[in-house]
Design a protein around this motif. Structure first.
Motif, short mmCIF file in Angstrom:
data_model
loop_
_atom_site.label_atom_id
_atom_site.label_comp_id
_atom_site.label_asym_id
_atom_site.label_seq_id
_atom_site.Cartn_x
_atom_site.Cartn_y
_atom_site.Cartn_z
N GLN A 147 83.92 -35.52 123.56
CA GLN A 147 83.90 -34.07 123.74
C GLN A 147 83.19 -33.76 125.05
O GLN A 147 82.22 -34.41 125.41
N SER A 148 83.71 -32.79 125.80
CA SER A 148 83.07 -32.42 127.05
C SER A 148 81.73 -31.74 126.78
O SER A 148 81.52 -31.17 125.71
N ALA A 207 85.20 -34.97 128.85
CA ALA A 207 85.13 -35.76 127.62
C ALA A 207 85.36 -37.23 127.88
O ALA A 207 84.78 -38.09 127.21
#
Length: 878
Positions: A534-535, A581
């Motif tokens: 996930q960013s 991400a």
């Protein structure tokens, strides 16, 4: 006086000369101390007196001491004695001889004697022979040498018409064998007649050794050499019975009549060379010579330049074109080359035709010069060896050359005076990159330059190195040479191509500036924990008045990334950027380290001292394992029936849907998607799909009024089935859910609801139920019916109740009232409560609950068809 004389022959010309001399003699007739002009004709050349004609005697009176001149160079006059030998003159004709006196005492005079020499055709030999191979037999050989030779100005005629005569030469081959007659004629002159002589020539056959030949062989083919070669097979058209003779000492011939040799043996014992054998044929007539023909076996050595190397010296710069000299050195390969002269054929890529020269191999190296005119301009020239042959070789072998070449380069001088220098924004403490592009002739490669710096920073004769690719190069001015903020001018004075060594002067300048650095002392950053893959959003503050920046950062820990950049706008000192991400794949602790921040407007950046922050990368749950499901529609399966199930799993109707399905949602056929969610971290797994198939069976349909029957007909469940539209697999239950399956022979009960299901044997599924509440009052007759006159409610299970059989089928809305003898109502009946058990269940009086034995009275209200009520009595006996 005008003298016109036309002449077309040499005789006419001589007559003209004589007349001319006589003309001038007449003019000087007053001075004749040299004597008088005179003439004489000599026709009989063979007369001995013709050998000593005294020209003085023809002058008359003359003064001695003069000089004779042979005007036409006849060769017969002794100019000292004045004696003319006519036999020494080899052509008939008119000749003049002039006697000149100039004694210095008054005598200065000349006199001319004209002599006409008649023709002499010679005496032919009685026996003249020629050999048939003589293509130019001289017919003058046919004259008898014991006599005076004939004059040379006659003509020959072919008496036999052989057409083999050219001037005085006979082509004996063309004339053919036999005797042929030819006449030699000297034309008449003056009073001298024509003279002729005939020569008869007998042509004898010449021996014919045939046409010899040369057998060319290459030593590389020695295994195929003839071991039994008949030399006679090589000759063409030879006479038989000739003799063979060795010239080269091969010892292959056992005698002069042996003609067979072993060529392979010659090579294996003597090696390469020319081996000559002579075939001799004797003539049948002594006039012809012995004739020979030669057969030569030449075995040449194949030249093999495998491994040979060509070096052409040397590459130059374009300013050396007019004075350069070039030498090529061909070094032998695996085969040693014999010292000596060789033909070398080579090509130059810019020259159309191959070039062949003669050069010498000496101790394994052949050196030859190449004309500089072949390299007139800038370029790369490939010199390639095409062939090598020893001088004197007959070409029996094709040399093994392979690929032997070298490239000679004429390099351009590097030119950058019209180039464009580009220098980006320079911040204090940084190197300055100078880009060279535009109008240059720089080829790809490495270069060096010499430059000076002026103005706010000064440096002299600095050297820089750079590489050019696709016409563009760049070099660096070290930061220590430009420490001061301000404007600077760079001046390039020299450039050298390091690959070619070509150097050229340069004169190109460019001004640039050194800028101050921004201050990031108040910088703060913040970052939240994220899930794996996930960013992450990084927030920055304390950026002052900056409006647009480039952030350079690294990641360390369980996730590593270097030299990452983010370009973001800044508003009121604040900004944020996203760590992709893809950079946060591994769960665990990761540190963000901001190395520097660059002001994109001013172009300068600074190292960051307080730019480190940690974040946790939480583990993403594993993607759930699921399975496809097959249900029946009437099972009413819901999302809760899917696998997996539980509070940590969320189901969706599509791969991208954000709406979670309630666990009670009824399933339909289609794809369902599930993910696992960690409630503590909020991390979610990927989604897995399950295919759900809900089999549906078409529910049965009741025919119109199919629920209505006549109880008198004793209808059964099969009767109800017959009133239903079905696929043939209809079954009945007593309840819609968890009911009991009923037998089709079972009698229908009025007012009872039955549940019919269609069943599919292929899917093992039931349809939705068909609920049917039957009525047994659908009777269209009004027959009499039996009314019992008594009953005995004593509990023995025999006639324990009072009931009118089947009345409810005919009069479904009937009512029955029973009274005691006192007129009190004891019981009220209808189709739902049809039997009286002998109790006072409906009495409104304070009576005992058990009706006593006795007579009771009833009233039947039919409530149908306006039929009047009926009264009667019954007896109760316990």
């Amino acid at each position: 006086m005008t003298l016109k004389i036309l002449f077309s022959t040499k005789a006419n010309f001589l007559h003209y000369i004589i007349l001319l001399l006589l003309f001038f003699s007449a003019i000087n007739s007053n001075a004749q101390c040299a004597g008088s002009d005179n003439s004489i004709t000599v026709c009989n050349i063979t007369d001995p007196n013709s050998r000593s004609i005294n020209l003085f005697s023809l002058l008359g009176t003359y003064t001695t001491g003069g000089i004779w001149k042979d005007n036409f160079f006849s060769g017969g006059l002794n100019v000292s004695t004045g004696i003319l030998n006519a036999q020494m003159i080899n052509k008939s004709g008119v000749y003049t001889y002039t006697y000149t006196v100039d004694n210095g005492i008054g005598c200065k005079d000349s006199a001319t004697i004209t002599v006409i020499i008649g023709g002499y055709s010679g005496i032919s030999s009685p026996n003249v022979s020629a050999c048939s191979d003589d293509l130019k037999f001289n017919l003058f050989q046919g004259f008898n040498g014991n006599f005076l030779s004939p004059q040379s100005n006659g003509t020959w005629s072919d008496n036999d018409g052989t057409r083999a005569l050219t001037d005085n030469f006979l082509n004996a081959t063309k004339a053919g064998l036999g005797t042929h007659s030819f006449t030699y004629t000297i034309p008449a002159i003056g009073t001298c007649p024509t003279q002729s002589s005939t020569v008869n020539v007998t042509v004898f056959r010449a021996p014919d050794p045939g046409i010899g030949n040369v057998v060319l062989l290459c030593d590389s083919d020695y295994l195929t050499f003839n071991t039994n070669l008949n030399l006679n097979d090589i000759l063409i058209g030879e006479d038989a019975n000739g003799k063979w003779m060795e010239v080269s000492g091969t010892s292959e011939l056992s005698s002069s009549f042996d003609s067979t040799i072993d060529v392979r043996h010659i090579y294996t014992t003597l090696g390469n060379g020319a081996y000559k054998f002579i075939y001799s044929v004797l003539p049948s007539n002594p006039i012809c010579e012995i004739k020979t023909a030669a057969v030569t076996i030449i075995i040449e050595k194949q030249l093999d330049l495998t491994g040979a190397r060509l070096v052409v010296n040397s590459d130059i710069c374009e300013n050396e074109v007019a004075t350069a000299t070039y030498n090529a050195v061909l070094n032998q390969g695996i085969q040693k080359m014999t010292n000596g002269s060789y033909f070398v054929t080579y090509t130059i890529s810019e020259v159309v035709e191959p070039i062949t020269i003669i050069a010498n191999f000496d101790n394994g190296a052949l050196i030859f010069s190449i004309n500089r005119l072949y390299f007139p301009q800038i370029g790369s020239y490939t010199i390639r060896i095409l062939d090598l042959a020893r001088v004197g070789s007959l070409g029996a072998c094709k040399s093994i050359i392979g690929s032997i070449s070298d490239i000679l380069n004429v390099f351009p001088l590097p030119k950058i005076n019209n180039a464009t220098l580009t220098i980006g924004p320079i911040c204090k403490g940084n190197d300055a990159t100078v880009k060279i592009s535009g109008d240059t002739n720089l080829t790809e490669g490495n270069y060096s330059i010499v430059y000076n710096l002026l103005d706010s920073n000064i440096a002299v004769a600095q050297q820089a190195f750079f590489k050019v690719a696709t016409g563009t190069g760049a070099f660096v001015i070290p930061a220590n040479l430009i420490p001061v903020v301000g404007n600077i001018t760079i001046s390039i004075t020299n450039i050298t191509n390091l690959s070619t060594g070509c150097t050229n002067v340069a004169n190109i300048t460019k001004e640039f500036g050194v800028k101050p650095l921004p201050d990031f002392a108040n910088l703060k950053l913040d970052i939240k924990d994220v899930c794996q893959n996930q960013s992450a959003v990084v927030s920055l503050s304390g950026l002052g008045i900056l409006t647009n920046i480039t952030i350079n950062y690294n990641l360390t820990g369980v996730n590593n990334a270097t030299n990452q950049t983010a370009i973001v706008p800044v508003n009121a000192g604040n900004t944020s950027f996203i760590i992709p991400a893809g950079s946060l794949k591994n769960p665990g602790n990761t540190s963000l380290i901001i190395n520097d921040i660059i002001d994109n407007v001013g172009g300068c950046g600074s190292k960051i001292m307080n730019g480190t922050k940690s974040l946790m990368i939480n583990t993403v749950p594993n993607t759930p394992l699921t399975k496809d499901e097959i249900f029946c529609k009437n099972d009413k399966k819901t999302v809760a029936d899917l696998t997996p199930s539980g509070t940590k799993y969320q189901w969706f109707i599509s791969a991208t849907s954000t709406t979670t399905l309630n666990t009670g949602t009824l399933l339909v056929s289609g794809n369902y998607y599930v993910k696992e969610v960690n409630s503590a971290t909020g991390c979610e797994s990927g989604r897995t799909s399950a295919v759900v198939l809900v089999n549906e069976v078409t529910a049965p349909a009741l025919n119109q009024e199919g629920d209505k029957f006549c109880g008198l007909d004793n209808p059964t469940l099969q009767s109800l089935t017959n009133n239903t539209v079905t696929n043939g697999n209809l079954v009945w239950f007593d309840a819609a859910i968890n009911g009991k399956k009923l037998n089709s022979a079972q009698l229908l009960v009025d007012g009872t609801t039955y549940y019919g299901f269609e069943f599919s044997s292929s899917t093992n599924c039931y349809s939705d139920p068909l609920a049917v509440t039957v009525s047994l009052a659908n009777c269209n007759v009004t027959p009499d019916f039996f009314i019992p006159d008594g009953f005995s409610p004593n509990g023995d299970a025999v006639n324990d109740t009072f009931r009118i059989p089947d009345i409810e089928f005919i009069y479904p809305d009937y009512s029955l009232e029973i009274y005691n003898r006192y007129g009190s109502l004891m019981f009220t009946a209808n189709k739902n409560k049809a039997e009286w058990d002998g109790k006072n269940s409906d009495s409104n009086m304070n009576l005992d609950g058990i009706a006593p034995n006795g007579i009771y009275f009833y009233i039947i209200n039919f409530n149908k068809g306006n039929r009047f009520p009926k009264q009667g009595r019954l007896y109760l006996n316990r």
